[in-house]
Motif scaffolding. Structure first.
Motif, PDB file in Angstrom:
ATOM      1  N   GLU A   1       0.825  -1.273  -0.039  1.00 26.60           N
ATOM      2  CA  GLU A   1      -0.053   0.111  -0.042  1.00 26.60           C
ATOM      3  C   GLU A   1       0.920   1.229  -0.105  1.00 26.60           C
ATOM      4  O   GLU A   1       0.600   2.242  -0.793  1.00 26.60           O
ATOM      5  N   VAL A   2       1.723   1.461   0.719  1.00 22.46           N
ATOM      6  CA  VAL A   2       2.736   2.437   0.999  1.00 22.46           C
ATOM      7  C   VAL A   2       3.644   2.412  -0.385  1.00 22.46           C
ATOM      8  O   VAL A   2       3.791   3.778  -0.949  1.00 22.46           O
ATOM      9  N   GLN A   3       4.005   1.635  -0.731  1.00 28.30           N
ATOM     10  CA  GLN A   3       4.916   1.485  -1.994  1.00 28.30           C
ATOM     11  C   GLN A   3       4.315   1.961  -3.003  1.00 28.30           C
ATOM     12  O   GLN A   3       4.728   2.710  -3.941  1.00 28.30           O
ATOM     13  N   THR A   4       2.713   1.787  -3.438  1.00 25.08           N
ATOM     14  CA  THR A   4       2.245   2.398  -4.488  1.00 25.08           C
ATOM     15  C   THR A   4       2.126   3.547  -4.658  1.00 25.08           C
ATOM     16  O   THR A   4       1.731   4.329  -5.560  1.00 25.08           O
ATOM     17  N   GLN A   5       1.920   4.407  -3.404  1.00 27.53           N
ATOM     18  CA  GLN A   5       1.851   5.675  -2.965  1.00 27.53           C
ATOM     19  C   GLN A   5       3.076   6.511  -3.413  1.00 27.53           C
ATOM     20  O   GLN A   5       3.296   7.478  -3.573  1.00 27.53           O
ATOM     21  N   ILE A   6       4.450   5.717  -3.089  1.00 27.37           N
ATOM     22  CA  ILE A   6       5.665   6.347  -3.337  1.00 27.37           C
ATOM     23  C   ILE A   6       6.390   6.267  -4.837  1.00 27.37           C
ATOM     24  O   ILE A   6       6.688   6.946  -5.426  1.00 27.37           O
ATOM     25  N   ILE A   7       6.216   4.838  -5.010  1.00 24.12           N
ATOM     26  CA  ILE A   7       6.952   4.181  -6.089  1.00 24.12           C
ATOM     27  C   ILE A   7       5.851   3.492  -7.239  1.00 24.12           C
ATOM     28  O   ILE A   7       4.918   2.671  -6.587  1.00 24.12           O
TER      29      ILE A   7
ATOM     30  N   VAL B   1       9.385   4.905 -10.953  1.00 25.19           N
ATOM     31  CA  VAL B   1       9.154   6.269 -10.904  1.00 25.19           C
ATOM     32  C   VAL B   1       8.426   6.709  -9.632  1.00 25.19           C
ATOM     33  O   VAL B   1       7.867   5.723  -8.880  1.00 25.19           O
ATOM     34  N   PHE B   2       8.320   7.970  -9.168  1.00 18.36           N
ATOM     35  CA  PHE B   2       7.637   8.264  -8.164  1.00 18.36           C
ATOM     36  C   PHE B   2       6.135   8.343  -8.646  1.00 18.36           C
ATOM     37  O   PHE B   2       5.922   8.851  -9.678  1.00 18.36           O
ATOM     38  N   ALA B   3       5.351   7.682  -7.713  1.00 19.92           N
ATOM     39  CA  ALA B   3       3.716   7.487  -8.119  1.00 19.92           C
ATOM     40  C   ALA B   3       3.346   8.645  -8.608  1.00 19.92           C
ATOM     41  O   ALA B   3       3.413   9.759  -7.842  1.00 19.92           O
ATOM     42  N   GLY B   4       2.508   8.848  -9.796  1.00 26.58           N
ATOM     43  CA  GLY B   4       1.669  10.061 -10.330  1.00 26.58           C
ATOM     44  C   GLY B   4       2.959  10.936 -11.005  1.00 26.58           C
ATOM     45  O   GLY B   4       2.250  12.168 -11.444  1.00 26.58           O
ATOM     46  N   THR B   5       3.998  10.572 -11.054  1.00 23.73           N
ATOM     47  CA  THR B   5       5.061  11.146 -11.964  1.00 23.73           C
ATOM     48  C   THR B   5       5.751  10.509 -12.984  1.00 23.73           C
ATOM     49  O   THR B   5       5.352   9.247 -13.098  1.00 23.73           O
ATOM     50  N   ARG B   6       6.672  11.220 -13.665  1.00 27.04           N
ATOM     51  CA  ARG B   6       7.469  10.447 -14.645  1.00 27.04           C
ATOM     52  C   ARG B   6       9.029  10.813 -14.418  1.00 27.04           C
ATOM     53  O   ARG B   6       9.848  10.577 -15.313  1.00 27.04           O
ATOM     54  N   VAL B   7       9.144  10.918 -13.048  1.00 25.33           N
ATOM     55  CA  VAL B   7      10.533  11.271 -12.355  1.00 25.33           C
ATOM     56  C   VAL B   7      10.871  10.012 -11.954  1.00 25.33           C
ATOM     57  O   VAL B   7      10.493   9.401 -10.919  1.00 25.33           O
ATOM     58  N   PRO B   8      12.078   9.327 -12.404  1.00 26.45           N
ATOM     59  CA  PRO B   8      12.809   8.233 -11.716  1.00 26.45           C
ATOM     60  C   PRO B   8      13.076   8.363 -10.561  1.00 26.45           C
ATOM     61  O   PRO B   8      13.660   9.364 -10.186  1.00 26.45           O
ATOM     62  N   VAL B   9      13.143   7.195  -9.512  1.00 32.42           N
ATOM     63  CA  VAL B   9      13.542   7.059  -8.386  1.00 32.42           C
ATOM     64  C   VAL B   9      15.140   7.490  -8.111  1.00 32.42           C
ATOM     65  O   VAL B   9      15.453   8.004  -7.525  1.00 32.42           O
TER      66      VAL B   9
ATOM     67  N   PRO C   1       8.698  19.453  -9.386  1.00 39.55           N
ATOM     68  CA  PRO C   1       7.780  19.890  -8.606  1.00 39.55           C
ATOM     69  C   PRO C   1       6.733  18.781  -8.547  1.00 39.55           C
ATOM     70  O   PRO C   1       5.756  18.975  -7.736  1.00 39.55           O
ATOM     71  N   THR C   2       6.634  17.910  -9.499  1.00 38.35           N
ATOM     72  CA  THR C   2       5.647  16.876  -9.494  1.00 38.35           C
ATOM     73  C   THR C   2       5.799  15.775  -8.186  1.00 38.35           C
ATOM     74  O   THR C   2       4.796  15.038  -7.877  1.00 38.35           O
ATOM     75  N   VAL C   3       7.103  15.588  -7.731  1.00 37.64           N
ATOM     76  CA  VAL C   3       7.413  14.932  -6.829  1.00 37.64           C
ATOM     77  C   VAL C   3       6.758  15.556  -5.344  1.00 37.64           C
ATOM     78  O   VAL C   3       7.515  16.860  -5.032  1.00 37.64           O
ATOM     79  N   ARG C   4       6.018  15.060  -4.507  1.00 41.87           N
ATOM     80  CA  ARG C   4       5.677  15.588  -3.019  1.00 41.87           C
ATOM     81  C   ARG C   4       6.442  15.236  -2.121  1.00 41.87           C
ATOM     82  O   ARG C   4       7.470  14.318  -2.313  1.00 41.87           O
ATOM     83  N   ARG C   5       6.995  16.159  -1.274  1.00 43.44           N
ATOM     84  CA  ARG C   5       7.958  16.003  -0.179  1.00 43.44           C
ATOM     85  C   ARG C   5       7.851  14.784   0.615  1.00 43.44           C
ATOM     86  O   ARG C   5       8.507  14.192   0.837  1.00 43.44           O
ATOM     87  N   GLU C   6       6.479  14.458   0.723  1.00 41.40           N
ATOM     88  CA  GLU C   6       6.156  13.199   1.676  1.00 41.40           C
ATOM     89  C   GLU C   6       6.819  12.118   0.742  1.00 41.40           C
ATOM     90  O   GLU C   6       7.220  11.132   1.656  1.00 41.40           O
ATOM     91  N   GLN C   7       6.610  12.035  -0.485  1.00 45.46           N
ATOM     92  CA  GLN C   7       7.173  10.857  -1.094  1.00 45.46           C
ATOM     93  C   GLN C   7       8.670  10.790  -1.011  1.00 45.46           C
ATOM     94  O   GLN C   7       8.904   9.661  -0.771  1.00 45.46           O
ATOM     95  N   ALA C   8       9.257  11.935  -1.105  1.00 40.26           N
ATOM     96  CA  ALA C   8      10.774  12.076  -1.297  1.00 40.26           C
ATOM     97  C   ALA C   8      11.223  11.491   0.117  1.00 40.26           C
ATOM     98  O   ALA C   8      12.048  10.657   0.248  1.00 40.26           O
ATOM     99  N   LEU C   9      10.541  12.190   1.184  1.00 39.19           N
ATOM    100  CA  LEU C   9      11.181  11.705   2.484  1.00 39.19           C
ATOM    101  C   LEU C   9      10.575  10.381   2.956  1.00 39.19           C
ATOM    102  O   LEU C   9      11.685   9.677   3.581  1.00 39.19           O
ATOM    103  N   GLU C  10       9.636   9.888   2.529  1.00 42.97           N
ATOM    104  CA  GLU C  10       9.180   8.362   2.726  1.00 42.97           C
ATOM    105  C   GLU C  10      10.228   7.436   2.007  1.00 42.97           C
ATOM    106  O   GLU C  10      10.800   6.504   2.438  1.00 42.97           O
ATOM    107  N   LEU C  11      10.529   7.692   0.872  1.00 48.60           N
ATOM    108  CA  LEU C  11      11.608   6.811  -0.034  1.00 48.60           C
ATOM    109  C   LEU C  11      12.946   6.979   0.697  1.00 48.60           C
ATOM    110  O   LEU C  11      13.598   6.005   1.045  1.00 48.60           O
ATOM    111  N   LEU C  12      13.375   8.077   1.072  1.00 43.20           N
ATOM    112  CA  LEU C  12      14.655   8.333   1.833  1.00 43.20           C
ATOM    113  C   LEU C  12      14.870   7.408   3.004  1.00 43.20           C
ATOM    114  O   LEU C  12      15.798   6.929   3.417  1.00 43.20           O
TER     115      LEU C  12
END
Length: 74
Positions: free
Chosen positions: A4-10, A22-30, A51-62
């Motif tokens: 569930e978390v993975q689909t929201q991030i990647i 990619v970050f979910a909802g974007t075309r930005v490769p992880v 800017p299409t990557v949400r801060r929460e996505q980036a922080l959770e991935l890191l």
């Protein structure tokens, strides 16, 4: 990492950048955030440039990378 978390991030799809993670909802490769951090850039620089990557996505991935590295025996 729960699915569930993975689909929201990647996300991965053969129709988006040939299946690259990619970050979910974007075309930005992880891989891009890893390259930015390795190159000495800040998270804010990454988010400004993608800017299409949400801060929460980036922080959770890191955070998940940090946890996995902490468990790894390298």
């Amino acid at each position: 990492m729960s699915s569930e978390v993975q689909t929201q991030i990647i996300s991965r799809s053969p129709n988006v950048l040939s299946g690259t993670s990619v970050f979910a909802g974007t075309r930005v490769p992880v891989q891009t955030i890893i390259d930015y951090v390795a190159g000495g850039h800040s998270l804010d620089e990454f988010l400004d440039d993608f800017p299409t990557v949400r801060r929460e996505q980036a922080l959770e991935l890191l955070q998940q990378i940090k946890e996995r590295l902490g468990d790894a025996q390298i």
